[in-house]
Design a protein around this motif. Structure first.
Motif, PDB file in Angstrom:
ATOM      1  N   ALA A   1       0.831  -1.200   0.000  1.00 42.06           N
ATOM      2  CA  ALA A   1       0.000   0.000   0.000  1.00 42.06           C
ATOM      3  C   ALA A   1       0.868   1.252   0.000  1.00 42.06           C
ATOM      4  O   ALA A   1       0.596   2.222  -0.720  1.00 42.06           O
ATOM      5  N   GLY A   2       1.921   1.224   0.805  1.00 41.14           N
ATOM      6  CA  GLY A   2       2.811   2.373   0.859  1.00 41.14           C
ATOM      7  C   GLY A   2       3.540   2.597  -0.453  1.00 41.14           C
ATOM      8  O   GLY A   2       3.693   3.734  -0.911  1.00 41.14           O
ATOM      9  N   ARG A   3       3.978   1.478  -1.070  1.00 41.69           N
ATOM     10  CA  ARG A   3       4.723   1.621  -2.328  1.00 41.69           C
ATOM     11  C   ARG A   3       3.824   2.129  -3.443  1.00 41.69           C
ATOM     12  O   ARG A   3       4.257   2.913  -4.306  1.00 41.69           O
ATOM     13  N   LYS A   4       2.571   1.717  -3.422  1.00 43.54           N
ATOM     14  CA  LYS A   4       1.634   2.216  -4.425  1.00 43.54           C
ATOM     15  C   LYS A   4       1.420   3.711  -4.273  1.00 43.54           C
ATOM     16  O   LYS A   4       1.396   4.458  -5.263  1.00 43.54           O
TER      17      LYS A   4
ATOM     18  N   ALA B   1      16.998  -0.054  -1.288  1.00 46.64           N
ATOM     19  CA  ALA B   1      17.572   0.095  -2.623  1.00 46.64           C
ATOM     20  C   ALA B   1      16.478   0.060  -3.682  1.00 46.64           C
ATOM     21  O   ALA B   1      15.441  -0.589  -3.511  1.00 46.64           O
ATOM     22  N   ASN B   2      16.716   0.778  -4.780  1.00 46.45           N
ATOM     23  CA  ASN B   2      15.784   0.807  -5.913  1.00 46.45           C
ATOM     24  C   ASN B   2      14.386   1.240  -5.499  1.00 46.45           C
ATOM     25  O   ASN B   2      13.384   0.734  -6.003  1.00 46.45           O
ATOM     26  N   ASP B   3      14.341   2.167  -4.540  1.00 48.27           N
ATOM     27  CA  ASP B   3      13.066   2.745  -4.090  1.00 48.27           C
ATOM     28  C   ASP B   3      12.122   1.720  -3.479  1.00 48.27           C
ATOM     29  O   ASP B   3      10.903   1.870  -3.517  1.00 48.27           O
ATOM     30  N   GLN B   4      12.679   0.672  -2.883  1.00 49.18           N
ATOM     31  CA  GLN B   4      11.840  -0.283  -2.171  1.00 49.18           C
ATOM     32  C   GLN B   4      11.461   0.284  -0.806  1.00 49.18           C
ATOM     33  O   GLN B   4      12.239   1.021  -0.188  1.00 49.18           O
ATOM     34  N   ILE B   5      10.282  -0.062  -0.330  1.00 52.60           N
ATOM     35  CA  ILE B   5       9.893   0.231   1.052  1.00 52.60           C
ATOM     36  C   ILE B   5      10.171  -1.020   1.875  1.00 52.60           C
ATOM     37  O   ILE B   5       9.675  -2.108   1.557  1.00 52.60           O
ATOM     38  N   VAL B   6      10.966  -0.854   2.914  1.00 60.16           N
ATOM     39  CA  VAL B   6      11.386  -1.978   3.759  1.00 60.16           C
ATOM     40  C   VAL B   6      10.792  -1.789   5.146  1.00 60.16           C
ATOM     41  O   VAL B   6      10.779  -0.675   5.688  1.00 60.16           O
ATOM     42  N   LEU B   7      10.313  -2.876   5.720  1.00 64.34           N
ATOM     43  CA  LEU B   7       9.672  -2.794   7.030  1.00 64.34           C
ATOM     44  C   LEU B   7       9.977  -4.039   7.843  1.00 64.34           C
ATOM     45  O   LEU B   7       9.886  -5.157   7.345  1.00 64.34           O
ATOM     46  N   THR B   8      10.365  -3.825   9.082  1.00 63.46           N
ATOM     47  CA  THR B   8      10.444  -4.900  10.066  1.00 63.46           C
ATOM     48  C   THR B   8       9.533  -4.520  11.224  1.00 63.46           C
ATOM     49  O   THR B   8       9.661  -3.425  11.785  1.00 63.46           O
ATOM     50  N   VAL B   9       8.608  -5.387  11.550  1.00 62.58           N
ATOM     51  CA  VAL B   9       7.634  -5.094  12.594  1.00 62.58           C
ATOM     52  C   VAL B   9       7.592  -6.269  13.559  1.00 62.58           C
ATOM     53  O   VAL B   9       7.729  -7.431  13.167  1.00 62.58           O
ATOM     54  N   SER B  10       7.458  -5.980  14.869  1.00 64.28           N
ATOM     55  CA  SER B  10       7.421  -7.045  15.870  1.00 64.28           C
ATOM     56  C   SER B  10       6.451  -6.677  16.979  1.00 64.28           C
ATOM     57  O   SER B  10       6.127  -5.501  17.188  1.00 64.28           O
TER      58      SER B  10
ATOM     59  N   CYS C   1       9.542  -7.436   5.566  1.00 60.94           N
ATOM     60  CA  CYS C   1       9.000  -7.434   4.215  1.00 60.94           C
ATOM     61  C   CYS C   1       9.504  -6.207   3.478  1.00 60.94           C
ATOM     62  O   CYS C   1       9.965  -5.236   4.087  1.00 60.94           O
ATOM     63  N   SER C   2       9.414  -6.266   2.180  1.00 61.00           N
ATOM     64  CA  SER C   2       9.746  -5.090   1.370  1.00 61.00           C
ATOM     65  C   SER C   2       8.907  -5.136   0.103  1.00 61.00           C
ATOM     66  O   SER C   2       8.658  -6.203  -0.457  1.00 61.00           O
ATOM     67  N   GLY C   3       8.465  -3.995  -0.328  1.00 63.71           N
ATOM     68  CA  GLY C   3       7.654  -3.881  -1.532  1.00 63.71           C
ATOM     69  C   GLY C   3       8.367  -3.034  -2.555  1.00 63.71           C
ATOM     70  O   GLY C   3       8.898  -1.961  -2.226  1.00 63.71           O
ATOM     71  N   ARG C   4       8.402  -3.521  -3.767  1.00 63.97           N
ATOM     72  CA  ARG C   4       9.050  -2.750  -4.828  1.00 63.97           C
ATOM     73  C   ARG C   4       8.033  -2.427  -5.909  1.00 63.97           C
ATOM     74  O   ARG C   4       7.041  -3.133  -6.082  1.00 63.97           O
ATOM     75  N   ASN C   5       8.293  -1.395  -6.628  1.00 63.49           N
ATOM     76  CA  ASN C   5       7.483  -1.027  -7.776  1.00 63.49           C
ATOM     77  C   ASN C   5       8.088  -1.699  -8.988  1.00 63.49           C
ATOM     78  O   ASN C   5       9.197  -1.382  -9.392  1.00 63.49           O
ATOM     79  N   ASP C   6       7.360  -2.652  -9.560  1.00 63.79           N
ATOM     80  CA  ASP C   6       7.894  -3.387 -10.699  1.00 63.79           C
ATOM     81  C   ASP C   6       7.740  -2.628 -12.007  1.00 63.79           C
ATOM     82  O   ASP C   6       8.028  -3.171 -13.060  1.00 63.79           O
ATOM     83  N   TYR C   7       7.265  -1.414 -11.967  1.00 65.45           N
ATOM     84  CA  TYR C   7       7.186  -0.631 -13.184  1.00 65.45           C
ATOM     85  C   TYR C   7       8.590  -0.433 -13.747  1.00 65.45           C
ATOM     86  O   TYR C   7       9.450   0.151 -13.115  1.00 65.45           O
ATOM     87  N   SER C   8       8.795  -0.930 -14.905  1.00 67.93           N
ATOM     88  CA  SER C   8       9.976  -0.573 -15.671  1.00 67.93           C
ATOM     89  C   SER C   8       9.465   0.210 -16.869  1.00 67.93           C
ATOM     90  O   SER C   8       8.283   0.517 -16.974  1.00 67.93           O
ATOM     91  N   ASN C   9      10.351   0.565 -17.770  1.00 60.06           N
ATOM     92  CA  ASN C   9       9.863   1.101 -19.026  1.00 60.06           C
ATOM     93  C   ASN C   9       9.004   0.034 -19.707  1.00 60.06           C
ATOM     94  O   ASN C   9       9.333  -1.156 -19.664  1.00 60.06           O
ATOM     95  N   ILE C  10       7.921   0.446 -20.309  1.00 58.80           N
ATOM     96  CA  ILE C  10       6.945  -0.487 -20.870  1.00 58.80           C
ATOM     97  C   ILE C  10       6.806  -0.253 -22.365  1.00 58.80           C
ATOM     98  O   ILE C  10       6.469   0.853 -22.798  1.00 58.80           O
TER      99      ILE C  10
ATOM    100  N   SER D   1       2.253  -3.615 -12.353  1.00 60.35           N
ATOM    101  CA  SER D   1       1.901  -4.247 -11.084  1.00 60.35           C
ATOM    102  C   SER D   1       2.954  -3.992 -10.023  1.00 60.35           C
ATOM    103  O   SER D   1       4.113  -3.727 -10.320  1.00 60.35           O
ATOM    104  N   LEU D   2       2.496  -4.076  -8.774  1.00 60.50           N
ATOM    105  CA  LEU D   2       3.395  -4.028  -7.622  1.00 60.50           C
ATOM    106  C   LEU D   2       3.785  -5.443  -7.230  1.00 60.50           C
ATOM    107  O   LEU D   2       3.032  -6.376  -7.410  1.00 60.50           O
ATOM    108  N   ARG D   3       4.974  -5.595  -6.654  1.00 56.82           N
ATOM    109  CA  ARG D   3       5.453  -6.915  -6.265  1.00 56.82           C
ATOM    110  C   ARG D   3       6.066  -6.866  -4.870  1.00 56.82           C
ATOM    111  O   ARG D   3       6.621  -5.850  -4.446  1.00 56.82           O
ATOM    112  N   LEU D   4       5.931  -7.979  -4.159  1.00 56.98           N
ATOM    113  CA  LEU D   4       6.664  -8.153  -2.910  1.00 56.98           C
ATOM    114  C   LEU D   4       8.080  -8.584  -3.235  1.00 56.98           C
ATOM    115  O   LEU D   4       8.302  -9.502  -4.016  1.00 56.98           O
ATOM    116  N   ALA D   5       9.036  -7.911  -2.638  1.00 60.60           N
ATOM    117  CA  ALA D   5      10.430  -8.287  -2.872  1.00 60.60           C
ATOM    118  C   ALA D   5      10.813  -9.484  -2.029  1.00 60.60           C
ATOM    119  O   ALA D   5      11.753 -10.200  -2.338  1.00 60.60           O
ATOM    120  N   GLN D   6      10.124  -9.705  -0.927  1.00 56.18           N
ATOM    121  CA  GLN D   6      10.411 -10.866  -0.083  1.00 56.18           C
ATOM    122  C   GLN D   6       9.104 -11.554   0.251  1.00 56.18           C
ATOM    123  O   GLN D   6       8.076 -10.944   0.293  1.00 56.18           O
TER     124      GLN D   6
END
Length: 544
Positions: free
Chosen positions: A64-67, A111-120, A142-151, A539-544
């Motif tokens: 949600a944050g990466r979007k 890296a590469n504009d990923q949002i990284v989160l560790t929650v406990s 977890c980390s979320g990346r934007n898989d948008y590349s040039n299309i 689309s958005l993708r989970l990096a992990q």
């Protein structure tokens, strides 16, 4: 004499030998470790549930944050709040007795504009607290990346005559409707050239044809991509990604001659030496005693090229030895060697001249469009009926894909249009191949390989059956070549009651049915298929 008192040692000795009541003592002694084991299992299960739910919440939060972050690459307070909102929604307070506070949810930019989160958080125990273990810590990363590349998207679109019918018609119903209602052989003038087409089906004034359904679905796909492009444009110029389109309408020919590139000039204007303006043609003619094909060589003047030629071409020299069992392409099949440079009569495309082939069926689709960015109005105007995007002709499924392979090759004539990266970001390429029919080449029509019954460029025996089989083999060879290109995927779509999803279309695609190969029975289905493909492309993708 009084009764003697028994010695205590003797009593204890007998008790030690007496086994009566031992089970009760053993069970009583085992209750404590047994309670620990059962309690441990119960609390471990609770911890596992908490861990699983927390991981799901973490994943939802970063996506949600990466979007929301889009292409800005900036982790704003609004993005952080969005992450926290989704994490806490998916892991509500007091779930298994645990709580999550904002202080526990602190996303960072990776890296590469990923949002990284560790929650406990801690999950209180139920039984183990009796043994001094009050809670268990569970955590998720977890980390979320934007898989948008040039299309880059290549639309390979069937514009054969049956596309004028409504989707619900079978092939025979469509043919009968066109014939009984005199819908074929309509003409209009577009850019000074005569376009022959099949008039599209209507109902009470509403266009219900397959062509119209395709226009609607494509407009919606463009809207999806425009949303992505608007996010791309939020970043600075030198870091922007882009969305580009190439469009290849096909029937029994493709129209590359009037194809426009990024500069807006036609392919023939830019590269006139790629085309043979002198060609040899055959017309079926009947004399007083017999009928046969009469051959004629015609050199076309610059005036004819300017005023009469419609942009369609006969293919480069080929080989009729390519069959369903072929594993290689002969060197003399210049058309199937997608990087062939047109420098000789055999390797150039010959201008089509329907006036030299007698009564042979002929259809020239709208000029293709080479890879370029397009505004919404440019995109939608291209598909307008009045601008020449019309239905006509037979079904050569391989010919549109053949041109897609040429336009996408990074080693061929369009190599400069196909960089692997743009503004340092990779380029992902997608071919969307849509047809409303099976391979139906005929053998007397004037197509990309002229009249097969006499020229036999694809089928050595000139028959319809062999022609269809060999054209299908060529299609699958071309599909494989495109899929072997870096970062390139193929989506295939069969549209309408006359076109069930064939195994050939599934094999042509980059995956399984309903993943990369789709069947659309009606206009609504087609719109949904293009929507799903658009969502897969952007689309958005989970990096992990």
């Amino acid at each position: 004499m009084g009764k003697q008192i028994e010695h205590p040692v003797g009593l204890l000795a007998r008790l030690g030998k007496n086994q009566a009541g031992n089970t009760l003592a053993i069970v009583a002694a085992a209750m404590i470790p047994l309670a620990g084991m059962i309690g441990g299992g119960l609390d471990i299960s609770r911890g596992y549930l908490g861990q699983t739910r927390l991981q799901q919440a973490c994943d939802a939060g970063v996506l949600a944050g990466r979007k929301l972050m889009g292409t800005s690459g900036v982790l704003t307070s609004a993005v952080t709040d969005e992450v926290r909102k989704y994490v806490k929604f998916n892991y509500p307070n007091n779930y298994l007795g645990s709580t999550l506070q904002d202080a526990n949810i602190v996303p960072t930019l990776g890296a590469n504009d990923q949002i990284v989160l560790t929650v406990s958080t801690t999950v209180p125990t139920v039984i183990m607290k009796l043994f001094g273990k009050d809670d268990m810590t569970v955590s998720a990363t977890c980390s979320g990346r934007n898989d948008y590349s040039n299309i880059d998207i290549v639309l390979v679109l069937d514009t054969t005559g049956s596309m004028a019918c409504k989707p619900e018609f079978t092939s025979d119903e469509c043919k009968n409707w066109i014939y009984n209602n005199n819908r074929a052989d309509q003409t209009m003038t577009v850019d000074g050239k005569t376009v022959t087409y099949v008039l599209e089906q209507t109902n009470s004034g509403a266009n219900i044809s397959r062509m119209q359904a395709l226009r609607t679905a494509l407009a919606n796909l463009q809207t999806q991509m425009a949303t992505i492009e608007s996010q791309f444009n939020m970043t600075e110029q030198g870091k922007r990604k882009r969305v580009r389109w190439s469009i290849i309408p096909f029937s029994q020919m493709v129209n590359p001659g009037f194809s426009t590139g990024t500069a807006g000039t036609t392919l023939y204007t830019r590269y006139p030496t790629w085309f043979n303006t002198t060609g040899t043609y055959r017309a079926y003619t009947c004399g007083r005693r017999s009928c046969g094909y009469i051959e004629d060589e015609e050199g076309h003047s610059s005036t004819w090229m300017r005023d009469t030629w419609d942009g369609c071409v006969e293919e480069q020299s080929t080989s009729n030895s390519i069959t369903s069992t072929s594993s290689t392409v002969p060197a003399t099949a210049y058309d199937m060697n997608y990087n062939t440079v047109p420098t000789s009569t055999a390797t150039r495309w010959t201008v089509a001249d329907p006036s030299k082939v007698g009564t042979a069926q002929y259809a020239c689709p709208k000029a293709m469009r080479e890879m370029q960015q397009m505004t919404a109005s440019q995109f939608n105007d291209y598909f307008s009926l009045t601008n020449g995007f019309a239905a006509n002709g037979g079904t050569y499924l391989d010919i549109g894909l053949l041109w897609a392979a040429r336009l996408l090759s990074r080693n061929g004539n369009w190599a400069s249009d196909n960089p692997a990266t743009y503004n340092t970001y990779p380029v992902n390429r997608y071919v969307i191949f849509m047809t409303d029919g099976q391979m139906d080449t005929g053998n007397t029509g004037y197509g990309a390989y002229a009249q097969e019954t006499t020229w036999r460029r694809v089928a050595a025996n000139g028959t319809v059956a062999t022609s269809n089989t060999n054209h299908t083999a060529r299609m699958l060879i071309t599909c494989a070549a495109i899929k072997n290109m870096a970062s390139t995927k193929i989506y295939t779509i069969s549209f309408g009651a006359g076109a069930p999803l064939s195994q050939d279309l599934i094999d042509c695609s980059s995956g399984a049915k309903n993943e990369y190969a789709f069947e659309a029975a009606n206009a609504s289905d087609l719109n949904n298929v293009f929507r799903d493909i658009g969502e897969n492309i952007g689309s958005l993708r989970l990096a992990q």
